[in-house]
Design an enzyme around this catalytic site. Structure first.
Site, PDB file in Angstrom:
ATOM      1  N   LYS A 209      33.437  44.485   8.642  1.00  0.00           N
ATOM      2  CA  LYS A 209      33.475  43.472   7.579  1.00  0.00           C
ATOM      3  C   LYS A 209      34.727  43.710   6.744  1.00  0.00           C
ATOM      4  O   LYS A 209      34.778  44.639   5.942  1.00  0.00           O
ATOM      5  CB  LYS A 209      32.216  43.548   6.710  1.00  0.00           C
ATOM      6  CG  LYS A 209      32.114  42.410   5.713  1.00  0.00           C
ATOM      7  CD  LYS A 209      30.808  42.501   4.923  1.00  0.00           C
ATOM      8  CE  LYS A 209      30.638  41.267   4.048  1.00  0.00           C
ATOM      9  NZ  LYS A 209      31.752  41.062   3.109  1.00  0.00           N
ATOM     10  N   PHE A 210      35.720  42.861   6.935  1.00  0.00           N
ATOM     11  CA  PHE A 210      36.990  43.028   6.240  1.00  0.00           C
ATOM     12  C   PHE A 210      36.863  42.610   4.780  1.00  0.00           C
ATOM     13  O   PHE A 210      36.062  41.747   4.425  1.00  0.00           O
ATOM     14  CB  PHE A 210      38.092  42.230   6.937  1.00  0.00           C
ATOM     15  CG  PHE A 210      38.656  42.916   8.146  1.00  0.00           C
ATOM     16  CD1 PHE A 210      39.895  43.536   8.093  1.00  0.00           C
ATOM     17  CD2 PHE A 210      37.936  42.977   9.333  1.00  0.00           C
ATOM     18  CE1 PHE A 210      40.411  44.199   9.200  1.00  0.00           C
ATOM     19  CE2 PHE A 210      38.443  43.624  10.453  1.00  0.00           C
ATOM     20  CZ  PHE A 210      39.692  44.236  10.377  1.00  0.00           C
TER      21      PHE A 210
END
Length: 305
Positions: free
Chosen positions: A23-24
């Site tokens: 999850k950036f």
């Protein structure tokens, strides 16, 4: 274009048929490439093409009729920097061209929604993933597919080690799943001391907010007053208050989570305190381990582009 959403989980989902992605830490962004041009859309639906001219230019390499879903990030000193993404997102068109040179954006794509004018959202994630990789790998940065694994042990390693690079957790999807537009059909595992909270108001004055009034996603839903804000956060809250307008707190109101037009909240150690209302509420990332002690620490605002 309504984007897919993710429901928070507390432990890593495991089982057959699951895919795991980092999850950036950036801003959600849909890229739409038509025959004539490129349009960049934020999660809110706002068109933000002018804020990211470098990504718009790169997306001209995509075939006409392509729509991608992903996250725009800015890398700095070996990690993604959310504050720099916010800076890029808030820039005027003239300033954006300058920042595109000094703070270039990258696009971490995690889904393809349309390809060659064909809507592929109903296809299984596993197939959409293959289409995404085939599409982007020949192009290279700044348009890149996010990493993916079906190995839960590797995913667990990512979860423990990638935060040093600015990765805030994992997103988990079913391999056989269609794109869940507008629904929380995915799952997200974030590091446990950080969570999203609704910002229903603030203490202090419109020009100098002192603390935020938060409704946490767990607990008794009593609005809580955060720890004091940093100077940077005070400026952001002041700008948001000016944009939304605020109400003077009624003298005898009682705060509830479902009626954010009220005027008192619980300050740990101080009891009830008045606050000014933000309507609509904002979203903030907070660090908080207990419903009562210590007060939540606001890490940053999560404003839509």
């Amino acid at each position: 274009m309504r984007v897919a959403l993710a429901a928070a989980v507390r432990t890593l989902p495991r089982g057959a048929g699951l895919a795991y992605e980092p999850k950036f830490d950036g801003h959600r962004l849909v890229i739409a490439r038509s025959a004539a041009d490129v349009v960049l859309q934020a999660r809110s639906g706002r068109i933000v093409t002018s804020a990211f001219p470098d990504l718009a230019a790169a997306a001209l390499q995509l075939p006409a009729g392509t729509v991608l879903d992903g996250e725009v990030v800015v890398w700095h000193a070996g990690r993604t920097d959310f504050a720099l993404v916010q800076r890029r997102a808030a820039a005027t068109a003239a300033r954006a061209a300058v920042l595109a040179q000094s703070l270039p954006a990258s696009y971490a794509a995690f889904d393809v929604l349309e390809l060659a004018g064909l809507d592929v959202r109903a296809r299984p994630y596993e197939r959409r993933r293959a289409l995404l990789v085939d599409l982007l790998l020949p192009l290279g940065p700044p348009l890149q597919p996010v990493p993916m694994t079906t190995d839960p042990e590797l995913a667990a390693t990512w979860y423990e080690t990638l935060p040093a690079s600015g990765i805030e957790g994992l997103v988990v999807k079913r391999l056989d799943q269609a794109y869940p537009a507008g629904r929380r059909g995915w799952q997200k595992l974030r590091h446990t001391d950080v969570r999203d909270a609704a910002v229903v108001g603030y203490t202090g004055t419109p020009r100098r907010p002192l603390a935020l009034v938060l409704v946490l996603p767990v607990g008794d839903e009593t609005p809580l007053v955060s720890s004091p804000l940093t100077a940077a956060l005070r400026r952001e809250v002041a700008e948001a208050a000016a944009a939304r307008g605020t109400a003077e707190p009624p003298a005898t109101a009682t705060a509830t989570a479902t009626a954010p037009t009220t005027a008192t909240a619980t300050a740990i150690g101080l009891g009830e305190v008045p606050y000014r209302v933000l309507d609509p509420p904002l979203t903030a990332e907070v660090r908080h381990t207990s419903a009562r002690h210590p007060p939540p620490e606001v890490l940053r605002l999560r404003t839509d582009l």
